[in-house]
Motif scaffolding. Structure first.
Motif, mmCIF file in Angstrom:
data_model
loop_
_atom_site.group_PDB
_atom_site.id
_atom_site.type_symbol
_atom_site.label_atom_id
_atom_site.label_comp_id
_atom_site.label_asym_id
_atom_site.label_seq_id
_atom_site.Cartn_x
_atom_site.Cartn_y
_atom_site.Cartn_z
ATOM 1 N N SER A 73 0.880 -1.080 -0.109
ATOM 2 C CA SER A 73 -0.056 -0.005 -0.095
ATOM 3 C C SER A 73 0.874 1.211 0.052
ATOM 4 C CB SER A 73 -0.819 0.126 1.022
ATOM 5 O OG SER A 73 -1.610 1.172 1.388
ATOM 6 N N LYS A 74 0.952 1.954 -1.121
ATOM 7 C CA LYS A 74 1.713 3.090 -1.157
ATOM 8 C C LYS A 74 1.367 4.248 -0.539
ATOM 9 C CE LYS A 74 3.972 5.959 -4.785
ATOM 10 N NZ LYS A 74 4.120 6.170 -6.280
ATOM 11 N N MET A 75 0.005 4.258 -0.178
ATOM 12 C CA MET A 75 -0.602 5.507 0.395
ATOM 13 C C MET A 75 -0.316 5.314 2.172
ATOM 14 S SD MET A 75 -2.287 8.038 0.832
ATOM 15 C CE MET A 75 -3.126 8.148 -0.916
ATOM 16 N N ALA A 76 -0.337 3.973 2.764
ATOM 17 C CA ALA A 76 -0.170 3.546 4.060
ATOM 18 C C ALA A 76 1.751 4.073 4.340
ATOM 19 C CB ALA A 76 -0.427 2.342 4.381
ATOM 20 N N VAL A 77 2.293 3.600 3.481
ATOM 21 C CA VAL A 77 3.843 3.745 3.641
ATOM 22 C C VAL A 77 4.041 5.083 3.615
ATOM 23 C CG1 VAL A 77 5.864 3.467 2.665
ATOM 24 C CG2 VAL A 77 4.261 1.402 2.490
ATOM 25 N N SER A 78 3.432 5.753 2.864
ATOM 26 C CA SER A 78 3.712 7.551 3.107
ATOM 27 C C SER A 78 3.003 8.162 3.846
ATOM 28 C CB SER A 78 2.930 7.986 1.683
ATOM 29 O OG SER A 78 1.672 7.991 1.560
ATOM 30 N N TRP A 79 2.022 7.507 4.496
ATOM 31 C CA TRP A 79 1.450 8.373 5.879
ATOM 32 C C TRP A 79 2.706 7.978 6.953
ATOM 33 C CZ3 TRP A 79 -4.117 5.484 5.640
ATOM 34 C CH2 TRP A 79 -4.707 6.422 4.849
ATOM 35 N N ILE A 80 3.413 6.766 7.170
ATOM 36 C CA ILE A 80 4.250 6.435 7.918
ATOM 37 C C ILE A 80 5.610 7.229 7.848
ATOM 38 C CG2 ILE A 80 5.589 4.699 9.020
ATOM 39 C CD1 ILE A 80 3.329 2.782 8.322
ATOM 40 N N ASN A 81 6.045 7.324 6.523
ATOM 41 C CA ASN A 81 7.365 8.049 6.176
ATOM 42 C C ASN A 81 7.220 9.406 6.176
ATOM 43 O OD1 ASN A 81 8.441 5.324 6.503
ATOM 44 N ND2 ASN A 81 8.159 4.860 4.482
ATOM 45 N N SER A 82 6.217 10.036 5.679
ATOM 46 C CA SER A 82 6.167 11.502 5.763
ATOM 47 C C SER A 82 6.254 12.133 6.872
ATOM 48 C CB SER A 82 4.792 11.920 5.052
ATOM 49 O OG SER A 82 3.673 11.501 6.000
ATOM 50 N N GLU A 83 6.592 13.538 6.766
ATOM 51 C CA GLU A 83 7.050 14.369 8.130
ATOM 52 C C GLU A 83 5.499 14.922 8.811
ATOM 53 O OE1 GLU A 83 9.946 17.074 7.189
ATOM 54 O OE2 GLU A 83 11.575 15.588 7.075
ATOM 55 N N GLY A 84 4.707 15.100 7.840
ATOM 56 C CA GLY A 84 3.244 15.678 8.196
ATOM 57 C C GLY A 84 2.525 14.522 9.045
ATOM 58 N N ILE A 85 1.229 15.090 9.122
ATOM 59 C CA ILE A 85 0.407 14.291 10.054
ATOM 60 C C ILE A 85 0.002 12.877 9.202
ATOM 61 C CG2 ILE A 85 -0.482 16.305 11.287
ATOM 62 C CD1 ILE A 85 -3.057 16.245 9.475
ATOM 63 N N GLY A 86 0.078 12.886 7.897
ATOM 64 C CA GLY A 86 -0.356 11.759 7.228
ATOM 65 C C GLY A 86 -1.599 11.793 7.003
ATOM 66 N N SER A 87 -2.554 11.027 7.786
ATOM 67 C CA SER A 87 -3.722 11.189 7.626
ATOM 68 C C SER A 87 -4.396 11.356 9.024
ATOM 69 C CB SER A 87 -4.492 9.765 7.415
ATOM 70 O OG SER A 87 -5.829 9.418 7.533
ATOM 71 N N LEU A 88 -5.484 12.475 8.928
ATOM 72 C CA LEU A 88 -5.982 13.022 10.035
ATOM 73 C C LEU A 88 -6.510 11.948 11.008
ATOM 74 C CD1 LEU A 88 -6.308 15.692 11.833
ATOM 75 C CD2 LEU A 88 -8.405 16.211 10.695
ATOM 76 N N LYS A 89 -7.370 11.117 10.184
ATOM 77 C CA LYS A 89 -8.308 9.883 10.786
ATOM 78 C C LYS A 89 -7.316 9.113 11.633
ATOM 79 C CE LYS A 89 -11.192 6.442 9.234
ATOM 80 N NZ LYS A 89 -11.931 5.591 8.292
ATOM 81 N N HIS A 90 -6.122 8.938 11.200
ATOM 82 C CA HIS A 90 -5.347 7.892 12.005
ATOM 83 C C HIS A 90 -4.116 8.604 12.427
ATOM 84 C CE1 HIS A 90 -7.658 4.687 9.975
ATOM 85 N NE2 HIS A 90 -7.396 5.299 8.854
ATOM 86 N N VAL A 91 -4.183 9.712 12.904
ATOM 87 C CA VAL A 91 -2.901 10.503 13.337
ATOM 88 C C VAL A 91 -2.286 9.912 14.458
ATOM 89 C CG1 VAL A 91 -4.228 12.406 14.554
ATOM 90 C CG2 VAL A 91 -2.110 12.842 14.007
ATOM 91 N N LYS A 92 -3.035 9.430 15.543
ATOM 92 C CA LYS A 92 -2.438 8.610 16.717
ATOM 93 C C LYS A 92 -1.735 7.721 16.377
ATOM 94 C CE LYS A 92 -4.730 8.891 20.480
ATOM 95 N NZ LYS A 92 -5.696 8.467 21.534
#
Length: 525
Positions: free
Chosen positions: A58-77
Motif C-alpha cells: 500500500s503506497k498510501m499507508a507507507v507514505s503516511w508513516i514515512n512522511s513528516e506531516g500528520i499523514g492522515s488526520l483520521k489515523h494521526v495517533k
C-alpha cells in the motif's frame, strides 16, 4: 479479519496475529497491519537491534508513516505511535513494494507454508516404521500411525495406507491390519504370502476382530481421533513380516507413501533415532534395529475443490438474519450439484454406497448448498457478561458426522466463563494470544451429528465476561473472525452484511418523552 503470518524472506515463520478492524478501506487496513507488525518487532527482543525491512503493497499507508506531516488526520495517533516505535527500533524501516514486483519474495515466503496451519502449527500425521528383527531372509516391522493434529481426525472409512516397494518384497504375514488385495503370488508354491502387490494397500481391522489377529492399538476401522478429543484413540499400530523371493538378500525402505485420505500428502521416509520399548514399566529397555518416519500434511484445497460449511449470523438487537453467502459451497444450477428439495428425502436403500468409501453427498437444496451450517446468535447482553448461542446443522441427508468438532476464533475467548452442552478447550499455541477455542460434542449425548432432519443439529450457549476496553456490539465485533468444522474453513458472510446496531438517535428517548413519562407516573400516583 484473517490471521496474518509474519515470515522472513526464506519463509520461516516469525510470528502471527489477528485483529478485527470492522469495515475500513484497504489503505486503513494496511496501516493497521503495519502498525501491528512494528509493535510485534518492538515487543520481541530478538528483533531489537537488527536490520528489518517491513514491506507493504500500500503506497498510501507507507507514505503516511514515512512522511513528516500528520499523514492522515483520521489515523494521526496510530501514525505517530508507529513512527515512535520505528525510532526506538532504529534499524527498522517500512518500504513500499507493489505486489507484482514483490511476487518473487512472496512466493519464497509461501513456498514453505504448504500444509502449514497457524492455529495448529505442529499438526501432522506421522507414520513410523520400526525394524524389530532381521534374519536376512525376512524382517519384522511394527508400523504405527500417529495423528498429531489438535482438531482434525480421520473419519470412516478410515486410513488406507499404501507405498511402493523398491525391490521384490512381499508381505508374508500381517497382524492388526490387512491388505486389500493379495496380488499375484504364483512365484511361491509351498507357502503363499499375505500380499504380493508391488503397491500394497493396507487397511485397519474392524472392532471385534479375533484376538489372534490383533495387535496393541489396532482394530478401530481406520478411525483416528484428534489429539484434543481423545489422545488414547489418536494412533494405530500393526505388525508385518516382510521377505522376498528366493534371491532376496536385503531390505530397502519403500517410497511414494499415501495415507489414502483426501487432502493428505506424504513426504519421503527418513531415518530417525531407533525407538525404545519397555515391557516392564521402565525396569528394562530395548530398542528397534532401525526406525524411519514418514510425515503427512493436510491441505483443504487438495481435499475438496469446494468449501464444506458456511456461517450465518444474527443478534438480539437486529431482526435481520445474515444468511450464508450465496453459492458458498456450490450453486444449485451447477450440473454436478445434487440436492434434495425440502420434504423429499430419498430412500437410503436406493442409494449406492461402497462401505470402503464415504457416502455420496446429498444436501438439502439451499442458496449456499453446504452440508454444514453454523449459526452464531448474539443472544443477550448483561452488565458484566454477554451470551452467544451456537447451532451447527447437518444438511447432508446421507451422512452422520461422528467425533465432529468446531474451531472458533474470537478475541473474547480469553475471558470465556462457561460453555453449555459442549466440551471446550482453548487452543493457545502462542503465549501472548488466547483467542481460539475448540468445541465438540459430549460423548453419548451429542458427539454424533445426525443426518439432516429434526435431530440433525447440536446447540450450545457460551457465556463471556466483558473485557474492559475492547468489548463492543458495534462494527460486528461480537461476531466470530473464523469458524472451522472438522478442520475445514467455513465461508463467512462479508463484514458489511453483519447485523448492525439500530439507529442511535431513534433508540434514545428524548427529554420531552422522559418528561411526559414522569408527569404521567406522578398523575397516576
Amino acid at each position: 479479519m484473517d490471521w496474518k503470518v509474519l515470515r522472513d524472506n526464506s519463509g520461516k515463520v516469525l510470528g502471527m496475529f489477528s485483529n478485527h478492524v470492522g469495515i475500513l478501506d484497504s489503505n486503513s487496513v494496511k496501516l493497521l497491519v503495519t502498525h501491528r507488525v512494528v509493535t510485534l518487532c518492538a515487543e520481541t527482543t530478538i528483533f531489537v537491534g537488527k536490520k528489518i525491512d517491513i514491506v507493504s503493497d500500500s503506497k498510501m499507508a507507507v507514505s503516511w508513516i514515512n512522511s513528516e506531516g500528520i499523514g492522515s488526520l483520521k489515523h494521526v495517533k496510530l501514525i505517530y505511535h508507529t513512527r515512535n516505535l520505528l525510532n526506538f527500533l532504529e534499524n527498522t524501516r517500512v518500504i513500499f513494494n507493489p505486489r507484482d514486483i514483490n511476487s518473487f519474495a512472496d512466493s519464497r515466503a509461501k513456498k514453505r507454508s504448504d500444509g502449514y496451519d497457524p492455529l495448529d502449527p505442529h499438526s501432522n500425521i506421522t507414520i513410523k516404521w520400526d525394524l524389530l528383527q532381521s534374519n536376512g531372509a525376512t524382517n519384522d516391522f511394527t508400523v504405527s500411525i500417529f495423528n498429531f493434529q489438535n482438531y482434525r481426525h480421520i473419519d470412516e472409512p478410515g486410513w488406507r495406507l499404501s507405498w511402493a516397494w523398491q525391490a521384490d518384497e512381499v508381505i508374508w504375514s500381517l497382524w492388526g491390519a490387512e491388505a486389500t488385495e493379495q496380488g499375484n503370488c504364483s512365484a511361491f508354491k509351498a507357502t503363499v504370502p499375505h500380499c504380493c502387490e508391488k503397491r500394497p494397500v493396507i487397511i485397519d481391522l474392524l472392532p471385534g476382530t479375533p484376538y489372534n489377529q490383533q495387535t496393541k492399538n489396532c482394530c478401530k476401522g481406520g478411525v483416528l481421533t484428534s489429539m484434543s478429543q481423545d489422545p488414547s484413540k489418536s494412533f494405530s499400530t500393526f505388525q508385518m513380516n516382510i521377505g522376498g523371493v528366493l534371491n532376496y538378500t536385503g531390505f530397502a525402505m519403500p517410497v511414494n507413501f499415501s495415507l489414502g485420505v483426501p487432502g493428505y500428502t506424504c513426504g519421503d521416509p527418513f531415518e530417525v533415532p531407533p525407538s525404545r520399548f519397555s515391557p516392564d514399566k521402565g525396569r528394562r529397555w530395548t530398542q528397534a534395529l532401525s526406525t524411519w518416519n514418514v510425515t503427512c500434511m493436510y491441505s483443504q484445497f487438495l481435499a475438496s475443490q469446494n468449501p464444506k460449511c458456511c456461517v450465518s449470523l444474527s443478534a438480539f438487537y437486529n431482526n435481520t438474519i445474515t444468511p450464508c453467502p450465496k453459492c458458498s459451497c456450490q450453486c444449485q444450477d451447477d450440473p454436478t450439484a445434487k440436492c434434495i428439495k425440502d420434504g423429499e428425502t430419498p430412500s437410503l436403500l436406493q442409494q449406492k454406497h461402497d462401505p470402503n468409501e464415504k457416502p455420496s453427498q446429498r444436501v438439502i437444496c439451499s442458496n449456499h448448498m453446504c452440508p454444514i451450517r453454523v449459526h452464531w446468535h448474539v443472544k443477550q447482553n448483561y452488565k458484566e457478561y454477554w451470551r452467544v448461542k451456537m447451532t451447527v446443522t447437518n444438511l447432508n441427508v446421507m451422512r452422520n458426522y461422528s467425533q465432529w468438532n468446531m474451531v472458533v476464533l474470537h478475541p473474547n475467548l480469553q475471558s470465556i466463563q462457561q460453555v453449555f452442552s459442549f466440551n471446550y478447550k482453548p487452543l493457545s499455541q502462542y503465549g501472548y494470544i488466547n483467542d481460539t477455542g475448540m468445541l465438540w460434542g459430549i460423548q453419548y449425548f451429542n458427539d454424533m451429528l445426525l443426518q439432516a432432519g429434526e435431530s440433525g443439529n447440536a446447540q450450545t450457549e457460551i457465556l463471556f465476561h466483558k473485557d474492559e476496553g475492547i468489548f463492543t456490539l458495534s462494527d460486528g465485533w461480537a461476531f466470530p473472525r473464523r469458524i472451522m468444522f472438522n478442520g475445514d474453513e467455513c465461508v463467512m458472510p462479508p463484514p458489511d452484511h453483519y447485523p448492525t446496531l439500530p439507529n442511535t438517535a431513534a433508540s434514545t428517548p428524548t427529554f420531552i418523552t422522559l418528561l411526559f413519562s414522569f408527569l404521567f407516573l406522578k398523575l397516576v400516583l
